[in-house]
Design a protein around this motif. Structure first.
Motif, PDB file in Angstrom:
ATOM      1  N   LEU A   4       1.292  30.849 -13.954  1.00  0.00           N
ATOM      2  CA  LEU A   4       2.664  31.267 -13.709  1.00  0.00           C
ATOM      3  C   LEU A   4       3.677  30.128 -13.854  1.00  0.00           C
ATOM      4  N   ILE A   5       3.355  28.974 -13.310  1.00  0.00           N
ATOM      5  CA  ILE A   5       4.318  27.875 -13.313  1.00  0.00           C
ATOM      6  C   ILE A   5       4.535  27.353 -14.729  1.00  0.00           C
ATOM      7  N   ASP A   6       3.462  27.264 -15.524  1.00  0.00           N
ATOM      8  CA  ASP A   6       3.642  26.882 -16.926  1.00  0.00           C
ATOM      9  C   ASP A   6       4.617  27.821 -17.604  1.00  0.00           C
ATOM     10  N   LYS A   7       4.495  29.122 -17.337  1.00  0.00           N
ATOM     11  CA  LYS A   7       5.352  30.114 -17.984  1.00  0.00           C
ATOM     12  C   LYS A   7       6.805  29.973 -17.527  1.00  0.00           C
ATOM     13  N   ASN A   8       6.983  29.659 -16.244  1.00  0.00           N
ATOM     14  CA  ASN A   8       8.337  29.632 -15.692  1.00  0.00           C
ATOM     15  C   ASN A   8       9.041  28.290 -15.829  1.00  0.00           C
ATOM     16  N   LEU A   9       8.285  27.205 -15.700  1.00  0.00           N
ATOM     17  CA  LEU A   9       8.914  25.876 -15.690  1.00  0.00           C
ATOM     18  C   LEU A   9       8.553  25.027 -16.897  1.00  0.00           C
ATOM     19  N   GLY A  10       7.630  25.496 -17.723  1.00  0.00           N
ATOM     20  CA  GLY A  10       7.188  24.698 -18.853  1.00  0.00           C
ATOM     21  C   GLY A  10       6.055  23.774 -18.463  1.00  0.00           C
ATOM     22  N   GLY A  11       5.456  23.142 -19.460  1.00  0.00           N
ATOM     23  CA  GLY A  11       4.321  22.272 -19.219  1.00  0.00           C
ATOM     24  C   GLY A  11       3.015  23.009 -19.436  1.00  0.00           C
ATOM     25  N   LYS A  12       1.903  22.336 -19.136  1.00  0.00           N
ATOM     26  CA  LYS A  12       0.596  22.952 -19.329  1.00  0.00           C
ATOM     27  C   LYS A  12      -0.382  22.621 -18.211  1.00  0.00           C
ATOM     28  N   GLY A  13       0.134  22.106 -17.095  1.00  0.00           N
ATOM     29  CA  GLY A  13      -0.742  21.726 -15.991  1.00  0.00           C
ATOM     30  C   GLY A  13      -1.491  22.885 -15.377  1.00  0.00           C
ATOM     31  N   SER A  14      -0.866  24.057 -15.308  1.00  0.00           N
ATOM     32  CA  SER A  14      -1.554  25.231 -14.762  1.00  0.00           C
ATOM     33  C   SER A  14      -2.767  25.561 -15.619  1.00  0.00           C
ATOM     34  N   LEU A  15      -2.570  25.579 -16.944  1.00  0.00           N
ATOM     35  CA  LEU A  15      -3.648  25.896 -17.877  1.00  0.00           C
ATOM     36  C   LEU A  15      -4.746  24.842 -17.845  1.00  0.00           C
ATOM     37  N   THR A  16      -4.355  23.578 -17.903  1.00  0.00           N
ATOM     38  CA  THR A  16      -5.343  22.498 -17.966  1.00  0.00           C
ATOM     39  C   THR A  16      -6.165  22.430 -16.688  1.00  0.00           C
ATOM     40  N   ALA A  30      -2.551  16.006 -17.445  1.00  0.00           N
ATOM     41  CA  ALA A  30      -3.259  14.799 -17.872  1.00  0.00           C
ATOM     42  C   ALA A  30      -4.740  14.918 -17.524  1.00  0.00           C
ATOM     43  N   THR A  31      -5.589  14.917 -18.539  1.00  0.00           N
ATOM     44  CA  THR A  31      -7.022  15.045 -18.274  1.00  0.00           C
ATOM     45  C   THR A  31      -7.546  13.870 -17.452  1.00  0.00           C
ATOM     46  N   SER A  32      -6.932  12.717 -17.602  1.00  0.00           N
ATOM     47  CA  SER A  32      -7.373  11.558 -16.827  1.00  0.00           C
ATOM     48  C   SER A  32      -7.233  11.815 -15.325  1.00  0.00           C
ATOM     49  N   ARG A  33      -6.168  12.516 -14.938  1.00  0.00           N
ATOM     50  CA  ARG A  33      -5.976  12.853 -13.515  1.00  0.00           C
ATOM     51  C   ARG A  33      -7.029  13.860 -13.066  1.00  0.00           C
ATOM     52  N   LEU A  34      -7.369  14.802 -13.919  1.00  0.00           N
ATOM     53  CA  LEU A  34      -8.376  15.799 -13.573  1.00  0.00           C
ATOM     54  C   LEU A  34      -9.753  15.150 -13.438  1.00  0.00           C
ATOM     55  N   TYR A  35     -10.045  14.141 -14.280  1.00  0.00           N
ATOM     56  CA  TYR A  35     -11.307  13.400 -14.150  1.00  0.00           C
ATOM     57  C   TYR A  35     -11.325  12.618 -12.834  1.00  0.00           C
ATOM     58  N   GLU A  36     -10.197  11.993 -12.524  1.00  0.00           N
ATOM     59  CA  GLU A  36     -10.101  11.199 -11.295  1.00  0.00           C
ATOM     60  C   GLU A  36     -10.390  12.070 -10.070  1.00  0.00           C
ATOM     61  N   LEU A  37      -9.803  13.247 -10.048  1.00  0.00           N
ATOM     62  CA  LEU A  37     -10.023  14.151  -8.913  1.00  0.00           C
ATOM     63  C   LEU A  37     -11.448  14.697  -8.913  1.00  0.00           C
ATOM     64  N   ALA A  38     -12.019  14.901 -10.087  1.00  0.00           N
ATOM     65  CA  ALA A  38     -13.414  15.351 -10.166  1.00  0.00           C
ATOM     66  C   ALA A  38     -14.350  14.319  -9.548  1.00  0.00           C
ATOM     67  N   GLY A  39     -13.912  13.055  -9.569  1.00  0.00           N
ATOM     68  CA  GLY A  39     -14.709  12.003  -8.958  1.00  0.00           C
ATOM     69  C   GLY A  39     -14.864  12.173  -7.458  1.00  0.00           C
ATOM     70  N   GLN A  40     -14.023  13.006  -6.839  1.00  0.00           N
ATOM     71  CA  GLN A  40     -14.136  13.256  -5.406  1.00  0.00           C
ATOM     72  C   GLN A  40     -15.190  14.318  -5.091  1.00  0.00           C
ATOM     73  N   VAL A  41     -15.712  14.969  -6.128  1.00  0.00           N
ATOM     74  CA  VAL A  41     -16.764  15.985  -5.957  1.00  0.00           C
ATOM     75  C   VAL A  41     -18.062  15.380  -6.468  1.00  0.00           C
ATOM     76  N   PRO A  42     -19.007  15.106  -5.596  1.00  0.00           N
ATOM     77  CA  PRO A  42     -20.251  14.450  -6.025  1.00  0.00           C
ATOM     78  C   PRO A  42     -20.929  15.178  -7.190  1.00  0.00           C
ATOM     79  N   GLY A  43     -21.211  14.425  -8.244  1.00  0.00           N
ATOM     80  CA  GLY A  43     -21.953  14.958  -9.380  1.00  0.00           C
ATOM     81  C   GLY A  43     -21.141  15.743 -10.383  1.00  0.00           C
ATOM     82  N   LEU A  44     -19.836  15.835 -10.228  1.00  0.00           N
ATOM     83  CA  LEU A  44     -19.042  16.661 -11.142  1.00  0.00           C
ATOM     84  C   LEU A  44     -18.525  15.894 -12.356  1.00  0.00           C
ATOM     85  N   ASN A  45     -18.039  14.676 -12.156  1.00  0.00           N
ATOM     86  CA  ASN A  45     -17.366  13.960 -13.242  1.00  0.00           C
ATOM     87  C   ASN A  45     -18.370  13.388 -14.249  1.00  0.00           C
TER      88      ASN A  45
END
Length: 276
Positions: free
Chosen positions: A148-160, A195-210
């Motif tokens: 929804l936010i991508d559609k309303n405000l632009g960007g692609k963070g919701s999708l990514t 930013a995929t780098s941010r998504l990888y960084e956060l995945a690092g908080q879940v053991p075994g995900l990144n």
């Protein structure tokens, strides 16, 4: 507001008395009052013109915030390729990511957007109760991810972010990563999840995900078309807000007159299980 009680000037109350005579009798206070009413009417018109399609409404104590109201009748987006549901997804087109025991007698259906601040407030307020009920076998949560936010405000963070969450589902770690994303949600206008780098960084908080496999899934946008399909299903249902929260098909969140609390959520879940 125009044409209503506030739009009437004091002079209109004198019937057939001429405007000239009315002006002559009008006190300075009355003239100031008239000008104030005109200014208020102009300000209301201005606010109405600039009102966007997204409104964040604050509910009463214990309810958190209301849903993010949206224009769900927006332009249909054509998927980039075949929709690839994440592993374990259920429902038509694999639109649902389930969390909890399949035999649970109560089902919480949640439509969410990872960029939606109201969704984060809902999750952060009720997460512990929802997980406790899931662990007890009383509740299964079915997640539907939208953009929804991508559609309303632009960007692609919701999708990514949604694609990354689907990649986490492939690894059997959706629930943990879902929670990390909401705990670390950026401001609504900051498209940091793009930013995929941010998504990888956060995945690092879940053991075994990144892992390399997770990163490739995110890089390739493996589930992008599935996310777009999920959003299109949301649009066709004519749902008006995120989060939309249903317990056994009944809306339980977003009504200021009946604010939700953790205790009420538990009570309703137990009752819904008995009725099922």
């Amino acid at each position: 507001m125009t044409g209503g009680a506030l739009g009437r000037t004091p002079g209109s109350l004198y019937g057939d008395v001429s405007q000239k005579n009315s002006d002559g009798k009008r006190t300075a206070r009355e003239r100031l009052q008239e000008q104030r009413l005109k200014d208020e009417a102009k300000d209301r018109r201005r606010r109405g013109m600039i009102a966007g399609v997204v409104v964040l409404a604050v509910l009463g104590a214990g309810a958190g915030v209301a849903a993010l109201v949206a224009n769900s009748g927006g332009k249909k987006e054509t998927p980039a390729g075949p929709a690839v549901p994440p592993q374990g997804a259920l429902g038509k087109g694999g639109s649902t990511i389930p969390v909890g025991k399949p035999a649970a007698r109560a089902t919480l259906t949640v439509y969410e957007d990872f960029r939606c601040p109201a969704c984060a407030l809902f999750e952060n307020a009720y997460r512990e109760t929802i997980h406790d009920l899931e662990d007890e076998g009383k509740l299964r949560t079915d997640y539907h991810i939208v953009t929804l936010i991508d559609k309303n405000l632009g960007g692609k963070g919701s999708l990514t972010a949604a694609n990354a969450a689907a990649c986490a589902q492939d690894a059997g770690k959706f629930s943990a990563y879902h929670d990390v994303l909401y705990k670390n949600q950026p401001p609504e206008t900051n498209d940091a999840f793009a930013a995929t780098s941010r998504l990888y960084e956060l995945a690092g908080q879940v053991p075994g995900l990144n892992t390399p496999g997770f990163q490739k899934c995110v890089d390739d946008g493996t589930h992008d078309s599935w996310v777009q399909q999920s959003h299109e299903a949301f649009r066709k249902l004519k749902l008006k807000a995120t989060p939309t929260v249903l317990l056994n098909g009944k809306s339980i969140y977003g009504d200021p007159a009946h604010p939700l609390t953790s205790a009420k959520l538990r009570e309703m879940t137990v009752a819904a299980g008995k009725e099922h």
